[in-house]
Every structure is written in structure tokens, then in C-alpha cells.
Scaffold this active site. Structure first.
Site, PDB file in Angstrom:
ATOM      1  N   ASP A  28       0.848  -1.192   0.000  1.00 38.67           N
ATOM      2  CA  ASP A  28       0.000   0.000   0.000  1.00 38.67           C
ATOM      3  C   ASP A  28       0.883   1.241   0.000  1.00 38.67           C
ATOM      4  OD1 ASP A  28      -2.448   1.257  -0.099  1.00 38.67           O
ATOM      5  OD2 ASP A  28      -2.696   1.335   2.074  1.00 38.67           O
ATOM      6  N   TYR A  88       1.199   5.677  -0.416  1.00 40.60           N
ATOM      7  CA  TYR A  88       0.748   6.865   0.336  1.00 40.60           C
ATOM      8  C   TYR A  88       0.877   8.052  -0.609  1.00 40.60           C
ATOM      9  CZ  TYR A  88       0.532   9.530   4.827  1.00 40.60           C
ATOM     10  OH  TYR A  88       0.189  10.328   5.895  1.00 40.60           O
ATOM     11  N   HIS A  92      -3.840  14.051   1.233  1.00 40.07           N
ATOM     12  CA  HIS A  92      -4.081  13.134   2.349  1.00 40.07           C
ATOM     13  C   HIS A  92      -2.876  13.081   3.275  1.00 40.07           C
ATOM     14  CE1 HIS A  92      -5.423   9.669   4.625  1.00 40.07           C
ATOM     15  NE2 HIS A  92      -4.289   9.053   4.327  1.00 40.07           N
ATOM     16  N   ARG A 107       0.899  14.665  13.807  1.00 38.19           N
ATOM     17  CA  ARG A 107       2.139  15.312  14.231  1.00 38.19           C
ATOM     18  C   ARG A 107       1.894  16.815  14.347  1.00 38.19           C
ATOM     19  NH1 ARG A 107       3.685  11.983  10.066  1.00 38.19           N
ATOM     20  NH2 ARG A 107       3.861  13.758   8.643  1.00 38.19           N
ATOM     21  N   GLU A 125     -10.548   3.966   3.784  1.00 38.93           N
ATOM     22  CA  GLU A 125      -9.593   4.668   2.932  1.00 38.93           C
ATOM     23  C   GLU A 125     -10.019   4.483   1.489  1.00 38.93           C
ATOM     24  OE1 GLU A 125      -5.511   4.998   5.519  1.00 38.93           O
ATOM     25  OE2 GLU A 125      -5.566   3.522   3.910  1.00 38.93           O
ATOM     26  N   GLU A 144      -9.334   4.313  -2.064  1.00 35.76           N
ATOM     27  CA  GLU A 144      -8.126   4.069  -2.844  1.00 35.76           C
ATOM     28  C   GLU A 144      -8.461   3.433  -4.190  1.00 35.76           C
ATOM     29  OE1 GLU A 144      -4.768   2.302  -0.969  1.00 35.76           O
ATOM     30  OE2 GLU A 144      -5.471   2.698   1.079  1.00 35.76           O
ATOM     31  N   ASP A 146      -9.055   0.274   2.057  1.00 33.96           N
ATOM     32  CA  ASP A 146      -8.124  -0.286   3.038  1.00 33.96           C
ATOM     33  C   ASP A 146      -8.611   0.135   4.418  1.00 33.96           C
ATOM     34  OD1 ASP A 146      -5.882  -1.753   3.801  1.00 33.96           O
ATOM     35  OD2 ASP A 146      -4.647   0.045   3.936  1.00 33.96           O
ATOM     36  N   ARG A 205      -7.760   3.775  13.455  1.00 34.60           N
ATOM     37  CA  ARG A 205      -6.905   4.934  13.729  1.00 34.60           C
ATOM     38  C   ARG A 205      -6.362   4.946  15.159  1.00 34.60           C
ATOM     39  NH1 ARG A 205      -5.560   5.948   8.659  1.00 34.60           N
ATOM     40  NH2 ARG A 205      -7.339   6.552   7.359  1.00 34.60           N
ATOM     41  N   GLN A 259      -3.632   2.281  15.169  1.00 36.46           N
ATOM     42  CA  GLN A 259      -2.540   2.800  14.341  1.00 36.46           C
ATOM     43  C   GLN A 259      -1.744   3.877  15.070  1.00 36.46           C
ATOM     44  OE1 GLN A 259      -3.936   4.553  10.675  1.00 36.46           O
ATOM     45  NE2 GLN A 259      -1.921   5.301  10.083  1.00 36.46           N
ATOM     46  N   TYR A 300       2.276   2.911  15.295  1.00 32.14           N
ATOM     47  CA  TYR A 300       2.946   3.190  14.023  1.00 32.14           C
ATOM     48  C   TYR A 300       4.367   3.727  14.143  1.00 32.14           C
ATOM     49  CZ  TYR A 300       2.606   8.342  13.765  1.00 32.14           C
ATOM     50  OH  TYR A 300       2.762   9.681  13.959  1.00 32.14           O
ATOM     51  N   LYS A 325      -3.938  -1.923  10.304  1.00 33.70           N
ATOM     52  CA  LYS A 325      -4.189  -1.932   8.868  1.00 33.70           C
ATOM     53  C   LYS A 325      -4.373  -3.328   8.289  1.00 33.70           C
ATOM     54  CE  LYS A 325      -3.343   2.453   7.429  1.00 33.70           C
ATOM     55  NZ  LYS A 325      -4.034   3.197   6.379  1.00 33.70           N
ATOM     56  N   THR A 385      -9.056  -5.578   3.815  1.00 33.94           N
ATOM     57  CA  THR A 385      -8.916  -4.687   2.662  1.00 33.94           C
ATOM     58  C   THR A 385      -9.878  -5.178   1.594  1.00 33.94           C
ATOM     59  OG1 THR A 385      -6.573  -4.266   3.135  1.00 33.94           O
ATOM     60  CG2 THR A 385      -7.346  -3.788   0.900  1.00 33.94           C
ATOM     61  N   THR A 415      -4.849   6.476   0.355  1.00 37.75           N
ATOM     62  CA  THR A 415      -6.072   7.275   0.365  1.00 37.75           C
ATOM     63  C   THR A 415      -5.991   8.439  -0.615  1.00 37.75           C
ATOM     64  OG1 THR A 415      -6.340   6.739   2.699  1.00 37.75           O
ATOM     65  CG2 THR A 415      -7.675   8.550   1.841  1.00 37.75           C
ATOM     66  N   GLU A 436      -9.944  12.395   8.252  1.00 36.10           N
ATOM     67  CA  GLU A 436      -9.864  13.770   7.755  1.00 36.10           C
ATOM     68  C   GLU A 436     -11.196  14.483   7.863  1.00 36.10           C
ATOM     69  OE1 GLU A 436      -7.246  13.808   3.912  1.00 36.10           O
ATOM     70  OE2 GLU A 436      -8.074  11.793   4.163  1.00 36.10           O
TER      71      GLU A 436
END
Length: 434
Positions: free
Chosen positions: A130, A132, A137, A146, A206, A208, A240, A244, A247, A251, A260, A264, A360, A374
Site C-alpha cells: 500500500d 501513500y 491526504h 504530528r 480509505e 483508494e 483499506d 486509527r 494505528q 505506528y 491496517k 482490505t 487514500t 480527515e
């Protein structure tokens, strides 16, 4: 030149016009063994039945036994000119006045209403990666996860970032998804970080697209960017599913894992790059002052596709569906050719049937966001969904019984018909606890 009109009636809003001819795997109650098929209008066309009737005998270089397989791997491994000839031959067979049109008994056997078939995974998937690849996104998630650091990491504008997923939990549309259990932090702001083991409370989607690999490459031998498209069989819609809260805790430093790998979903019909040729589009404008390294530079100025994407959300206990997002594949910063070229650049061998997810796909506006993370700002801003009685219900993340359907389609306004992917849907089941 567009194909001649089909003898099969195709509604103007059907995803499966004669210009599409996607490939998938079906079974029926009468014939429970899975086999290759294509979709035309409201019907599946059984390619094994056509093969047994010797309707592919005139295609040079084609081994008809590939349509006796239970997946598309053998067909996808054929040379591109042969696969292209087969697709064009199918279009001819479905056209008015063809040998199939004149064989009433074979038509009754080979054309099966889609409502009467079961769709299976189109490929035996050995590996799944997968990526990114949406700048919007990646920026949005960076700001949410962050808050005190850079929204977009410095390497993102140079590398198609990706991670290895679990092929074992890739399922076809219509498969229910069970809410995962995992470690989560109930109070991320606490000085002492103490996780608990519980069902995920931040279950997400997600939006995708994903590509299936056709021709493999040898161990130690990379795929040049100008050859990468020859290694892609076609694409599907993909969800996917993501946890959250699991994750967020797991992560760092190696990326997602259990958040994750629990499910899927992909749409069952694989749309070929030939079918998408009329809808090619350029990538978004490159970041100022950033030049891709030479192994990622494409000569094709339209390496992606103008494909409209929608997220349709049906809350538990309701039949009313709300479209919560309308995005477009054009928002991807990197193309599938760049993803494949980068994936193989260190000598990694890709196999026929490997799955490459885009990550995503979000656009610049709120109406184009591809995840609930989001859309709800990580649970801080609920959004509303329609109910059957005309009232509304609020959501931030998925609840048990909710259904998500991702829809992708494209149209150039020529009147020749749509090229779409069908449905990519799943319902959330409660977490499994002994």
C-alpha cells in the site's frame, strides 16, 4: 474506432459498457467452480463457456486453457498484445451480427445475470503493498498525527512512500469486515503511556485505487519507468479499512501493523489500462524546486486517469445512503507506473497478481476527503448522514452495522458508454470476543 453496437442491452448508466470489458472471476449455483468472466451491462459473460465453444480459436498465440483457471493469474501473465487481442475479440463477439449473437443456445449459457453470480477475488494475491501517494491526504494526516512537526515529511516529495500489507486479508466486495481488537491509548496526553486491549473505537475507511501486476520481474532486476505500464494488468477500487486508535499507538517507529491488516476490500472487476486509455490525465503540478530523480521521470505527460470517485455511507438500521465524499484519481501525486518502478528499483521481484494500493485519495476541498479521519478531524467534528425517515444521524467513525460503498466511474461525454468498476462495499460487524 469505437466497437460496433452490442446485441446486449446496456443502460446508459451502466459501468459495464462495450468499451469497458473488465475481467473477473465468478461462480454460480449451477457451476460452483470459479472461472473467468467479463461484465457487459447487467450480465456476466462466461469466458470459459466461450473458450469451450472454440470462440477464441482464431486469436493467434492464445492458450484457451487460461480460461479454465480459478483466477486471472495465467491470463494476466500472457504478453500484452495477446491480452489486448482477446479483449478486442470479446468486444467483437458481443457486437451485433457476431458468431455469439447468432448462437442462441450459447448466449443462454454464457450470458448470466450479474444478480445470479458470485464474485471472487480476481487474482491469487501473493503480495500486497500500500502506497501513500496523495499529497493532500499525507498533509492532512501529518497535521493530525504530528501537530508539533512538519505536516509533510521531507522524503515524501521524492519517494512514492509505501509499506507491505497483508495479502491474506484482501477480500472481494460484499465481504463483511469485523471490528478489530488491539492496543489503544485511552489518554494519549497522559505522562505515563499505558495502553489497554479493546475493540477499536476509531474504525475508518480509505478511498483508494489499486493496480494488479501482470508480467513479473526477476530478482535483482528493476523495471524501468518507461516499461512499468507493461507490468500493470489493470486497476480496481480499494477500501483499506483502518483502525486509527490502534494505528496511532503502534505506528512509531516502523509504520502501521495491526491497525491496517484486518481487512482490505477490492471491487471484483479489473478494468484494463486499454479501457482507460481515452481517460488519461496529467499528474498534479510538481512541488516548486523539487525534481523527481531520473528513474521516476515519465515521458508520458498523462500517466494517470480522470476517474470520478465517491464514498457512499449507509448507517446501521437504515437503507438511506449519503455521499460523503466526491474525489478523483487525478489527485494522486504519483502514478502507478512510478510506484511500480520505485518498488522494483532495489531489485525486489514483483509477481503476477501482486496488488499495489494507491493510498487514500483526497482532494484539496472538504468534499473530496477520502477518510473519516480527515472528514471528522480525528473525531472532533461529527458529520451527518441521512436516515430513512428524513432525519439525520451523526458519525465521526464507523459503528457496527454501518455500510460503506466506494464507487468509481469515468465518462468522456462521447456517448460511447461509461467505464466503471462496479461496487466496493462492506458492512462492519462487531468485534469478536471470546
Amino acid at each position: 474506432m469505437p466497437p460496433a453496437p452490442s446485441f446486449v442491452s446496456v443502460r446508459p448508466d451502466s459501468h459495464f459498457s462495450l468499451r469497458n470489458i473488465p475481467f473477473g472471476i465468478i461462480s454460480t449455483e449451477a457451476q460452483p467452480r470459479p472461472r473467468p468472466a467479463t461484465a457487459i451491462g447487467d450480465y456476466a459473460l462466461d469466458l470459459q463457456a466461450l473458450s469451450h465453444a472454440s470462440l477464441f480459436a482464431d486469436v493467434v498465440g492464445f492458450d484457451a486453457s487460461v480460461f479454465d483457471q480459478e483466477n486471472l493469474n495465467a491470463f494476466a501473465a500472457l504478453r500484452l498484445p495477446v491480452r489486448r487481442a482477446i479483449r478486442e475479440h470479446i468486444q467483437a463477439l458481443l457486437s451485433t451480427g457476431s458468431a455469439l449473437d447468432g448462437d442462441h443456445a450459447l448466449r443462454l449459457k454464457a450470458l448470466i445475470p450479474l444478480k445470479d453470480v458470485k464474485s471472487h477475488l480476481p487474482f491469487q494475491i501473493r503480495d500486497y503493498t500500500d502506497f501513500y501517494a496523495s499529497k493532500e491526504h499525507a498533509t492532512n494526516v501529518g497535521r493530525l498525527f504530528r501537530s508539533n512537526g512538519a505536516a509533510l515529511m521531507p522524503n515524501w516529495l521524492h519517494i512514492p512512500i509505501g509499506y507491505h500489507g497483508r495479502a491474506s486479508s484482501v477480500v472481494p466486495s460484499g465481504t463483511s469486515i469485523r471490528r478489530p481488537l488491539g492496543q489503544v491509548l485511552l489518554n494519549p496526553m497522559a505522562e505515563v503511556k499505558q495502553p489497554v486491549f479493546r475493540p477499536s473505537a476509531k474504525l475508518d475507511i480509505e478511498l483508494e485505487m489499486a493496480a494488479f501486476v501482470s508480467a513479473p520481474n526477476e530478482l535483482g532486476k528493476r523495471v524501468p519507468i518507461d516499461k512499468a505500464r507493461e507490468h500493470i494488468f489493470g486497476i480496481v477500487v480499494m477500501n483499506d479499512w483502518s483502525s486509527r486508535d490502534i494505528q496511532a499507538w503502534e505506528y512509531m517507529p516502523l509504520g502501521p501493523f495491526n491497525g491496517k491488516n484486518f481487512g482490505t476490500t477490492i471491487s471484483p472487476w479489473v478494468v484494463t489500462l486499454d479501457a482507460l486509455e481515452p481517460f488519461k490525465a496529467p499528474l498534479p503540478e510538481r512541488a516548486e524546486g523539487i525534481e523527481q530523480l531520473s528513474y521516476l521521470q515519465e515521458k508520458d505527460h498523462k500517466p494517470t486517469w480522470d476517474i470520478q470517485l465517491e464514498v457512499q455511507y449507509t448507517p446501521a438500521g437504515s437503507t438511506a445512503s449519503t455521499t460523503i465524499s466526491k474525489s478523483n484519481m487525478r489527485h494522486l501525486y504519483y502514478s502507478f507506473a512510478q510506484m511500480l518502478a520505485h518498488h522494483s528499483s532495489g531489485g525486489c521481484p514483483l509477481n503476477t497478481g501482486d496488488l499495489l494500493g494507491s493510498g487514500t485519495i483526497s482532494g484539496p476541498s472538504r468534499s473530496e476527503l477520502g477518510s473519516l479521519l480527515e472528514l471528522s478531524l480525528n473525531g472532533k467534528e461529527p458529520f451527518e448522514l441521512d436516515l430513512d425517515d428524513g432525519t439525520k444521524v451523526r458519525r465521526t467513525f464507523l459503528e457496527d452495522g454501518d455500510k460503506i460503498d466506494l464507487v468509481a466511474c469515468t465518462d468522456d461525454g462521447s456517448g460511447e458508454g461509461l467505464v466503471g468498476f462496479g461496487h466496493c462495499e462492506g458492512v462492519i460487524l462487531q468485534a469478536y470476543e471470546e
